[in-house]
Design a protein around this motif. Structure first.
Motif, mmCIF file in Angstrom:
data_model
loop_
_atom_site.group_PDB
_atom_site.id
_atom_site.type_symbol
_atom_site.label_atom_id
_atom_site.label_comp_id
_atom_site.label_asym_id
_atom_site.label_seq_id
_atom_site.Cartn_x
_atom_site.Cartn_y
_atom_site.Cartn_z
ATOM 1 N N VAL A 24 0.892 -1.133 -0.114
ATOM 2 C CA VAL A 24 -0.142 -0.108 0.151
ATOM 3 C C VAL A 24 0.952 1.257 -0.037
ATOM 4 O O VAL A 24 0.482 2.196 -0.544
ATOM 5 C CB VAL A 24 -1.228 -0.008 1.272
ATOM 6 N N GLU A 26 3.088 1.914 -1.766
ATOM 7 C CA GLU A 26 3.619 2.290 -3.277
ATOM 8 C C GLU A 26 2.508 3.515 -3.701
ATOM 9 O O GLU A 26 2.709 3.996 -4.928
ATOM 10 C CB GLU A 26 3.723 1.154 -4.007
ATOM 11 N N MET A 27 1.348 3.428 -3.219
ATOM 12 C CA MET A 27 0.233 4.306 -3.763
ATOM 13 C C MET A 27 0.663 5.757 -3.196
ATOM 14 O O MET A 27 1.409 6.213 -2.446
ATOM 15 C CB MET A 27 -1.103 4.181 -3.074
ATOM 16 N N GLN A 28 0.314 6.719 -4.400
ATOM 17 C CA GLN A 28 0.563 8.172 -4.249
ATOM 18 C C GLN A 28 -0.002 8.834 -2.947
ATOM 19 O O GLN A 28 0.867 9.448 -2.342
ATOM 20 C CB GLN A 28 -0.021 8.960 -5.462
ATOM 21 N N VAL A 34 2.415 5.095 -7.738
ATOM 22 C CA VAL A 34 1.306 4.703 -8.296
ATOM 23 C C VAL A 34 -0.070 5.242 -8.181
ATOM 24 O O VAL A 34 -0.309 5.711 -6.891
ATOM 25 C CB VAL A 34 0.931 3.067 -7.823
ATOM 26 N N ASP A 36 -3.508 6.814 -7.456
ATOM 27 C CA ASP A 36 -4.555 6.088 -6.561
ATOM 28 C C ASP A 36 -5.555 5.654 -7.194
ATOM 29 O O ASP A 36 -6.151 4.624 -6.671
ATOM 30 C CB ASP A 36 -4.911 7.167 -5.452
ATOM 31 N N ALA A 39 -5.497 1.568 -8.811
ATOM 32 C CA ALA A 39 -5.467 0.521 -7.917
ATOM 33 C C ALA A 39 -6.594 0.452 -6.774
ATOM 34 O O ALA A 39 -7.163 1.556 -6.658
ATOM 35 C CB ALA A 39 -3.885 0.512 -7.172
ATOM 36 N N GLU A 41 -7.522 -1.267 -2.788
ATOM 37 C CA GLU A 41 -6.937 -1.685 -1.757
ATOM 38 C C GLU A 41 -7.495 -3.229 -1.576
ATOM 39 O O GLU A 41 -8.566 -3.408 -1.677
ATOM 40 C CB GLU A 41 -7.296 -0.975 -0.258
ATOM 41 N N CYS A 47 -2.275 -3.491 -2.216
ATOM 42 C CA CYS A 47 -3.111 -3.010 -3.165
ATOM 43 C C CYS A 47 -2.876 -3.985 -4.384
ATOM 44 O O CYS A 47 -2.066 -4.698 -4.827
ATOM 45 C CB CYS A 47 -2.745 -1.731 -3.528
ATOM 46 N N PRO A 79 4.256 -0.039 -10.509
ATOM 47 C CA PRO A 79 4.682 -0.718 -8.961
ATOM 48 C C PRO A 79 5.745 -1.555 -8.927
ATOM 49 O O PRO A 79 6.269 -2.191 -10.136
ATOM 50 C CB PRO A 79 3.427 -1.370 -8.596
#
Length: 107
Positions: A24, A26-28, A34, A36, A39, A41, A47, A79
């Motif tokens: 998770v 790695e999400m912006q 990555v 948002d 992707a 959760e 994610c 990712p």
């Protein structure tokens, strides 16, 4: 990927064959790269790229036609599982076979 002769630019089989799960963080929204909205959760720590959690698999970031001409719309933001994937490795050739493409001998 700036090399127009790179085999991945005429393939895309991996993006249409495998689930892409990643941390998770790695999400912006968590300070990663990555986007948002691309992707979902899975749980509090994982994610998944949209489009890779159901059949037929096709990552939402993949553009073009598999086996002809493709690109990743978030290549610089992709990712870690995508960054680690290598052309010509076992998983690559397995994905290529699924899409009727010959194996590569790069890895």
């Amino acid at each position: 990927m700036s090399d127009p002769a790179h085999p991945c630019l005429a393939c895309g089989a991996c993006c249409a064959s495998f689930r892409v799960d990643f941390a998770v963080y790695e999400m912006q929204a968590m300070g990663g790269t990555v986007p948002d909205d691309l992707a979902v959760e899975v749980n509090g720590s994982t994610c998944r790229m949209r489009g890779t959690g159901h059949v037929p698999i096709r990552c939402v970031a993949l553009t073009g036609k598999v086996g002809e001409q493709v690109a990743c719309s978030i290549y610089e933001q992709r990712p870690s599982p995508c960054r680690a994937f290598e052309a010509g490795e076992y998983a690559c050739n397995k994905a290529r076979m699924r899409h009727g493409l010959p194996p590569l001998e790069m890895a």
